[in-house]
Design an enzyme around this catalytic site. Sequence first.
Site, PDB file in Angstrom:
ATOM      1  N   ASN A  13       0.876  -1.174   0.000  1.00  0.00           N
ATOM      2  CA  ASN A  13       0.000   0.000   0.000  1.00  0.00           C
ATOM      3  C   ASN A  13       0.913   1.223   0.000  1.00  0.00           C
ATOM      4  OD1 ASN A  13      -1.819   2.046   0.477  1.00  0.00           O
ATOM      5  ND2 ASN A  13      -2.329   1.410   2.563  1.00  0.00           N
ATOM      6  N   LYS A  15       0.203   4.256  -0.400  1.00  0.00           N
ATOM      7  CA  LYS A  15      -0.449   5.465   0.137  1.00  0.00           C
ATOM      8  C   LYS A  15      -0.196   6.648  -0.802  1.00  0.00           C
ATOM      9  CE  LYS A  15      -0.140   3.356   4.626  1.00  0.00           C
ATOM     10  NZ  LYS A  15      -0.161   3.474   6.057  1.00  0.00           N
ATOM     11  N   HIS A 101      -9.612   1.450   4.483  1.00  0.00           N
ATOM     12  CA  HIS A 101      -8.359   1.601   5.227  1.00  0.00           C
ATOM     13  C   HIS A 101      -8.589   2.555   6.402  1.00  0.00           C
ATOM     14  CE1 HIS A 101      -4.283   2.744   6.228  1.00  0.00           C
ATOM     15  NE2 HIS A 101      -3.916   1.609   5.661  1.00  0.00           N
ATOM     16  N   GLU A 103      -6.949   4.929   7.508  1.00  0.00           N
ATOM     17  CA  GLU A 103      -6.705   6.353   7.208  1.00  0.00           C
ATOM     18  C   GLU A 103      -7.906   6.965   6.490  1.00  0.00           C
ATOM     19  OE1 GLU A 103      -2.942   5.657   5.306  1.00  0.00           O
ATOM     20  OE2 GLU A 103      -2.114   5.107   7.250  1.00  0.00           O
ATOM     21  N   GLU A 173      -5.966  -4.959  10.293  1.00  0.00           N
ATOM     22  CA  GLU A 173      -4.972  -3.910  10.527  1.00  0.00           C
ATOM     23  C   GLU A 173      -5.273  -3.190  11.846  1.00  0.00           C
ATOM     24  OE1 GLU A 173      -2.802  -2.759   6.721  1.00  0.00           O
ATOM     25  OE2 GLU A 173      -4.459  -1.376   6.942  1.00  0.00           O
ATOM     26  N   GLY A 179       1.853   2.346  10.675  1.00  0.00           N
ATOM     27  CA  GLY A 179       2.784   3.461  10.530  1.00  0.00           C
ATOM     28  C   GLY A 179       3.456   3.875  11.828  1.00  0.00           C
ATOM     29  N   SER A 219       2.900  -2.110  10.269  1.00  0.00           N
ATOM     30  CA  SER A 219       4.351  -2.169  10.514  1.00  0.00           C
ATOM     31  C   SER A 219       4.956  -3.542  10.219  1.00  0.00           C
ATOM     32  CB  SER A 219       4.683  -1.716  11.940  1.00  0.00           C
ATOM     33  OG  SER A 219       4.238  -0.385  12.149  1.00  0.00           O
TER      34      SER A 219
HETATM   35  P1  PGA Z   1       2.483   0.302   7.625  1.00  0.00           P
HETATM   36  O1  PGA Z   1       1.060   0.528   6.905  1.00  0.00           O
HETATM   37  O2  PGA Z   1       3.031  -0.993   7.096  1.00  0.00           O
HETATM   38  O3  PGA Z   1       3.304   1.495   7.214  1.00  0.00           O
HETATM   39  O4  PGA Z   1       2.217   0.239   9.082  1.00  0.00           O
HETATM   40  C1  PGA Z   1       0.198  -0.558   6.700  1.00  0.00           C
HETATM   41  C2  PGA Z   1      -1.062  -0.055   6.058  1.00  0.00           C
HETATM   42  O5  PGA Z   1      -1.444   1.086   6.322  1.00  0.00           O
HETATM   43  O6  PGA Z   1      -1.698  -0.757   5.267  1.00  0.00           O
END
Ligand code: PGA
Length: 264
Positions: A13, A15, A101, A103, A173, A179, A219
Site C-alpha cells: 500500500n 499510500k 483503510h 486512514e 490492521e 505506521g 508495521s
Molecule cells: P504500515 O502501513 O506498514 O506502514 O504500518 C500498513 C497499512 O497502512 O496498510
Amino acid sequence: MNKSKRRAIIAGNWKMNKTAAEAVALTEEIKNSVFSGRTQDCEVVLCVPFTSLQAVVKAVEGTSIKVGAQNVHFEPCGAFTGEISVDMLKEIGVEYVIVGHSERRQYFGETDQTVNKRAKAALAGGLVPIVCIGELLSQRESGETENVLSSQLKLCLEGMSESDIKKVVIAYEPVWAIGTGKTATDEQAGDACLFIRECIAKLYNHEIADGITIQYGGSMNAANAAGLLSKEDVDGGLIGGASLKAIDFSKIVKSANTLERRFL
Ligand code: PGA
C-alpha cells in the site's frame, strides 16, 4: 482451519507516495529484486496512487504482479467530484482495490456502511476488494477488540452472497500498529485473524471461512514478516512503509514464498 488451501497475498500500500515516474522506477526495482527469474508462489499486488495506476499496469506487463487502487466509489458515475469508479479502474487493468483503510476512516469519514457499499460495487464490477478492519489502541486496551472486529465484519460484509464473499480479501490492521513501528506480536496477529475466520464461519460457513484470505497489516517489515506469516490464520500482508523499499518488500515476498512452498 487449513492454511494450505489459501494462497498468500502480499500487497504493498504505497499510500500518497510516488509520482508516476517514481512509481515506474520502484516497480522496476521490485520486478528485479522479487522476480529474478522465478515464478511466485504468493500473489503480489501493488496498490499505488490513482495517478500511477496506468503506468504501473504497463510496467508489470508480462509478470504475475497485480495492480490495485487504494479506494473506489460505489456509484457507477455522476456528480461525485474527486471520486473514481469501478469501471474507470477496470478499464486500465486494475484488479484489486483497498476499501476501508483506517486512514480513510480517520481522515475522510469512511464508515462500515460506506466500506460495505464500496466493496459490493467492486465485486459487482469484477475487482477484488481488500476490506480493512481493525481496532484502535483504546479499544484493545479496554478488551473490546473482538466486539469491534465482529461488528466491523458484519457491517462491512452485509448483503454479500456466498459467491461474493469467496472473492473478498480481509486485511486485519490494528490501527495502533499502522505506521507506528509498533507491530502486533505474532500471537496477537494470529489470534485476531483466527477470530475473524471464526466470525466468517458464523456469518457464512466453515468451508468459506477456511478458504478466505486474511492478511495482517501494521508495521510489517523484512525482519518480522516470517514470524507473522507463519501463523496458521495469517495469509499474507498489507504493507505500507516497507513496500516503498524494493529490498524490504522483496524480503517479505520471499518469506511468504518460503511458507507457501512448505504448505504445498
Ligand atoms: P504500515 O502501513 O506498514 O506502514 O504500518 C500498513 C497499512 O497502512 O496498510
